[in-house]
Design an enzyme around this catalytic site. Sequence first.
Site, PDB file in Angstrom:
ATOM      1  CB  VAL A   1      16.832   9.916   6.242  1.00 40.00           C
ATOM      2  CG1 VAL A   1      18.011   9.677   5.300  1.00 40.00           C
ATOM      3  CG2 VAL A   1      15.530   9.961   5.450  1.00 40.00           C
ATOM      4  CB  CYS A   2      19.641  10.756  10.739  1.00 35.47           C
ATOM      5  SG  CYS A   2      19.571  12.378   9.990  1.00 35.47           S
ATOM      6  CB  THR A   3      17.251   6.224  12.365  1.00 41.28           C
ATOM      7  OG1 THR A   3      16.853   7.268  13.264  1.00 41.28           O
ATOM      8  CG2 THR A   3      17.222   4.892  13.087  1.00 41.28           C
TER       9      THR A   3
ATOM     10  CD  GLU B   1      22.219   9.379   5.937  1.00 37.75           C
ATOM     11  OE1 GLU B   1      22.315   9.694   4.745  1.00 37.75           O
ATOM     12  OE2 GLU B   1      22.362  10.198   6.874  1.00 37.75           O
ATOM     13  CG  LEU B   2      24.419   7.745  12.778  1.00 40.64           C
ATOM     14  CD1 LEU B   2      23.880   8.796  11.824  1.00 40.64           C
ATOM     15  CD2 LEU B   2      24.301   8.235  14.219  1.00 40.64           C
TER      16      LEU B   2
END
Length: 213
Positions: free
Chosen positions: A44-46, A48-49
Amino acid sequence: MTLRLGDTAPNFQADTTHGPIDFYQWKGDSWAILFSHPKDFTPVCTTELGYTAKLKPEFERRGVKVLGLSVDPVESHHRWEKDIEETQGTAVNFPVIGDADRKVSELYGLIHPNASDTLTVRSVYVIGPDNKVKLSITYPASTGRNFDEILRVIDSLQLTSQHKVATPVNWRDGQDVIIVPSVSDDEARERFPDGWKTVKPYLRLVPQPGSKG
């Protein structure tokens, strides 16, 4: 520590993917977003960034600086950024704090023990030119953030900081806004000489100040 709306965002010094920063010096008199990520190399973070990097022109147009944070060290961030560019099609173009000692995370209350004792939650802070907290949103680790919504809120925050108006439900930049109840009709006539629509005495709609629409 729990930061509430209107609190002063604490200053800090930290290592980032763009080198060491002093938060207040880095931010200057700009608006800023500080957003935390549970861990590097997570799916998920991937996304988002990568999406946040694509929005850089939109943030710049609004005078907003973006700063990410994860509890992993900067060296890990650099390796992760290669995956983000490969999978999301955009290189990360803003600094990400390496917070292995969790100093900044604890300062901003980004670790919620009932969720995890060691990993940060998905929090977003919008900080104004006066270094005050203007917005805070916290998501669970399983839910990716909506950065289009964050842009929408920034538009509202910047507009309402300059004019005595509020933005209604689902408002988008360029749409009608609400004259705040503390403004009398006499004052409203001075501020909005082209008039407004009175739905109820406490609900007065007026074209967005400065809108070209």
